[in-house]
Each structure stands twice: as structure tokens, then as C-alpha cells.
Design an enzyme around this catalytic site. Structure first.
Site, PDB file in Angstrom:
ATOM      1  N   VAL A 163      31.506  40.402 -33.104  1.00 24.79           N
ATOM      2  CA  VAL A 163      31.562  39.957 -34.500  1.00 24.79           C
ATOM      3  C   VAL A 163      31.709  41.152 -35.434  1.00 24.79           C
ATOM      4  O   VAL A 163      30.944  42.114 -35.360  1.00 24.79           O
ATOM      5  CB  VAL A 163      30.296  39.157 -34.868  1.00 24.79           C
ATOM      6  N   VAL A 164      32.696  41.073 -36.314  1.00 25.59           N
ATOM      7  CA  VAL A 164      32.919  42.101 -37.334  1.00 25.59           C
ATOM      8  C   VAL A 164      32.750  41.447 -38.700  1.00 25.59           C
ATOM      9  O   VAL A 164      33.352  40.412 -38.974  1.00 25.59           O
ATOM     10  CB  VAL A 164      34.338  42.709 -37.226  1.00 25.59           C
ATOM     11  N   MET A 224      37.641  37.946 -31.159  1.00 25.42           N
ATOM     12  CA  MET A 224      36.749  38.705 -32.023  1.00 25.42           C
ATOM     13  C   MET A 224      36.779  38.075 -33.410  1.00 25.42           C
ATOM     14  O   MET A 224      37.745  38.233 -34.148  1.00 25.42           O
ATOM     15  CB  MET A 224      37.192  40.165 -32.072  1.00 25.42           C
ATOM     16  N   PRO A 225      35.732  37.369 -33.815  1.00 25.51           N
ATOM     17  CA  PRO A 225      35.685  36.821 -35.164  1.00 25.51           C
ATOM     18  C   PRO A 225      35.482  37.931 -36.190  1.00 25.51           C
ATOM     19  O   PRO A 225      34.669  38.833 -35.988  1.00 25.51           O
ATOM     20  CB  PRO A 225      34.473  35.896 -35.149  1.00 25.51           C
ATOM     21  N   GLU A 226      36.233  37.852 -37.269  1.00 22.00           N
ATOM     22  CA  GLU A 226      36.066  38.785 -38.384  1.00 22.00           C
ATOM     23  C   GLU A 226      35.812  37.981 -39.645  1.00 22.00           C
ATOM     24  O   GLU A 226      36.529  37.032 -39.929  1.00 22.00           O
ATOM     25  CB  GLU A 226      37.314  39.652 -38.563  1.00 22.00           C
TER      26      GLU A 226
END
Length: 64
Positions: free
Chosen positions: A39-40, A1-3
Site C-alpha cells: 500500500v502506497v 499495489m494500491p495507491e
């Protein structure tokens, strides 16, 4: 999960911020092959009197 965390001086509209976040999301989907749902993105906004550059607050810089 990319942040992704973005620090900004306050003053952009909600529409501008949303557009930026959508563009960043699409860049991560394209380049990392992740699903958009993973994506966050978080925006941290600083009031102009709480942000300084070159020894002047952003409020002082606006007065020029």
C-alpha cells in the site's frame, strides 16, 4: 499495489496524518486482501492561501 492520493488543506499535525494513513492502510489490507507493504499513500497539502471554496480562500474562511 494500491495507491491512494489524498488532497488536504494544510494544518493537520504529523500525528493526525500518520493515523489517517495507518487507518487507510488497514482498510485496504482488510477489504482488498493486500499486504500492508504493497500500500502506497501520498498526501498532497495545499497552503490555505492556495485553496478556495465558495469564492473565499481557506484563510478568509478561517477568519469567520
Amino acid at each position: 499495489m494500491p495507491e491512494v492520493t489524498i488532497n488536504l488543506a494544510a494544518g493537520r499535525t504529523d500525528e493526525q496524518k500518520k493515523g489517517m494513513m495507518l487507518d487507510i492502510t488497514q482498510a485496504l489490507v482488510k477489504n482488498l486482501g493486500v499486504d500492508a507493504e504493497a500500500v502506497v499513500i501520498q498526501i498532497n497539502e495545499a497552503q490555505l492561501n492556495n485553496k478556495m471554496k465558495g469564492g473565499k480562500t481557506f484563510i478568509e474562511r478561517q477568519k469567520k
